[in-house]
Design an enzyme around this catalytic site. Structure first.
Site, short mmCIF file in Angstrom:
data_model
loop_
_atom_site.label_atom_id
_atom_site.label_comp_id
_atom_site.label_asym_id
_atom_site.label_seq_id
_atom_site.Cartn_x
_atom_site.Cartn_y
_atom_site.Cartn_z
N HIS A 246 1.26 -1.85 0.41
CA HIS A 246 0.24 -0.16 -0.18
C HIS A 246 1.02 1.34 -0.03
O HIS A 246 1.76 1.30 -1.20
CB HIS A 246 -0.66 -0.33 1.07
CG HIS A 246 -2.14 0.59 1.03
ND1 HIS A 246 -3.03 0.49 1.87
CD2 HIS A 246 -2.23 1.81 0.66
CE1 HIS A 246 -4.48 1.84 1.65
NE2 HIS A 246 -3.94 2.38 0.88
N ILE B 234 3.79 3.53 0.44
CA ILE B 234 5.62 3.30 0.55
C ILE B 234 6.17 4.70 0.95
O ILE B 234 5.98 6.40 0.80
CB ILE B 234 6.24 3.26 -0.49
CG1 ILE B 234 5.57 3.97 -2.09
CG2 ILE B 234 5.10 1.69 -1.48
CD1 ILE B 234 6.62 4.07 -3.01
N ASN C 163 -5.33 9.74 5.80
CA ASN C 163 -4.83 8.99 4.40
C ASN C 163 -3.02 9.57 3.89
O ASN C 163 -2.51 8.96 4.93
CB ASN C 163 -5.80 9.66 3.06
CG ASN C 163 -5.48 8.76 2.77
OD1 ASN C 163 -4.61 7.95 1.76
ND2 ASN C 163 -6.35 8.57 1.94
N ASN D 18 -3.01 10.75 -1.51
CA ASN D 18 -1.51 11.05 -0.63
C ASN D 18 -0.95 12.35 -0.94
O ASN D 18 -1.37 13.17 -1.86
CB ASN D 18 -0.88 9.89 -1.88
CG ASN D 18 -1.05 8.02 -1.00
OD1 ASN D 18 -1.63 8.62 0.12
ND2 ASN D 18 -0.81 7.11 -1.52
#
Length: 351
Positions: free
Chosen positions: A106, A108, A215, A262
């Site tokens: 998922h 990194i 998140n 992200n």
């Protein structure tokens, strides 16, 4: 009898109001006007490239890939970490060949030491097992060498991860509940049960609580400010980081009109955040086995700090070119867009 009808009508009115608010909060009433600042091409071979990060000086990217639709269909395929050189004719290179048949990466995060040594931390969701974090070092041949697997009860629903050195890291729990009915209620009732957890090299501890789907997480170039997105909360947080203890103290909160995912930084320190303008479209896309239900993809660039931070929409697609982009990573004039489910990563050239 009239009183009963009045009570029933009031209850229905409240329910209808909650439903409309939820739909509005999810962005479903927005009118989208797709645009792009440069040409993009699909790159096959790395399905579900949910997280992408560039080496800060060498210009290649590490890509976290996992075929989530295959897993949902009951036929999981091992995921992998790839190295990709944008703009070149070199195909992506799988760096985790032979590591594990039960590898579902998922988030990194890459840490590059002053001597050039590279450590890559990876959130892993083994099928039917507890969540864990894998620590790899990059060998002389560029391949990933597995060094450690870290587990803890606080790894409830890990999403993204942030390395601060070769041993210490933060990660986000996007939920406070394990998969099931309670997690669904957590989403639709917009309950703040997410968290940020810090690993100091010895133990795990919560440093942020009460988030609505924590998140993406990343850190400023000087290491003093940690950034965090709340997808359901539609917020971008800035925290002052204590390097000795790992404690985070909130400095600023920026409200957004979209659901951020992200966070990546460019060479100038600007933040590039992929986002989901319509969350219910994302849910439809995620639960459609063939991916025919599309979800829009958005990229925002944030420059400045605190209350002076400025936001620019760099890219918006209605799902035709790519869908449900989770990461926008930038190096020079190359922007890589990583989708949560689509088969192809998108390689874009910025003007």
């Amino acid at each position: 009898m009239k009183k009963r009808w009045w009570v029933a009508g009031a209850v229905l009115g409240v329910v209808a109001g909650v439903v409309v608010k939820t739909i509005n909060d999810a962005g479903q009433f927005k009118e989208l006007k797709p645009h792009a600042s440069g040409a993009c091409k699909p790159v096959p071979g790395m399905p579900g490239a949910e997280d992408v990060t560039f080496h800060p000086t060498l210009g290649f990217a590490y890509v976290s890939s996992d075929d989530r639709r295959a897993t949902a269909a009951g036929r999981p395929i091992p995921g992998g970490i790839f190295r990709y050189e944008p703009g070149s004719n070199t195909p992506p290179v799988l760096l985790t060949r032979g590591f594990s048949q039960d590898f579902h990466p998922h988030g990194i995060s890459l840490f590059v030491a002053p001597d050039g040594t590279q450590t890559l931390f990876v959130v892993n969701h083994p099928d039917g097992a507890t969540n864990q974090v894998e620590r790899f070092e990059v060998g002389a041949d560029g391949m990933l060498v597995h060094k450690a697997t870290l587990k803890d009860p606080l790894l409830v629903s890990p999403n993204d991860i942030l390395a601060v050195d070769a041993e210490r890291f933060y990660f986000t729990n996007d939920h406070g509940q394990p998969p099931g009915v309670m997690r669904t209620l957590e989403d639709y009732l917009q309950l703040g049960l997410g968290s940020v957890v810090y690993f100091d090299g010895q133990r795990f501890q919560k440093v942020v609580e009460g988030t609505k789907y924590a998140n993406g997480i990343n850190v400023s170039r000087d290491g003093k400010t940690v950034y965090l997105t709340e997808t359901v909360g539609k917020l971008l947080h800035s925290y002052a980081r204590d390097p000795a203890t790992g404690a985070l103290t909130q400095r600023h909160v920026l409200k957004l009109d979209t659901a951020p995912d992200n966070i990546e930084l460019d060479a100038q320190g600007d933040l590039w955040i992929a986002a989901h303008p319509k969350l219910f479209d994302f849910v439809s896309h995620a639960t459609d086995p063939k991916g025919l239900a599309r979800a829009p993809a958005q990229v925002l660039r944030f420059s400045g700090t605190g209350a002076d931070m400025k936001v620019t929409e760099v890219y918006l697609d209605d799902g035709k070119q790519t869908a449900a982009t989770a990461t926008a990573a930038v190096f020079g004039k190359r922007m890589l867009l990583g989708p949560v489910f689509d088969a192809d990563l998108l390689d874009c050239e910025l003007p």
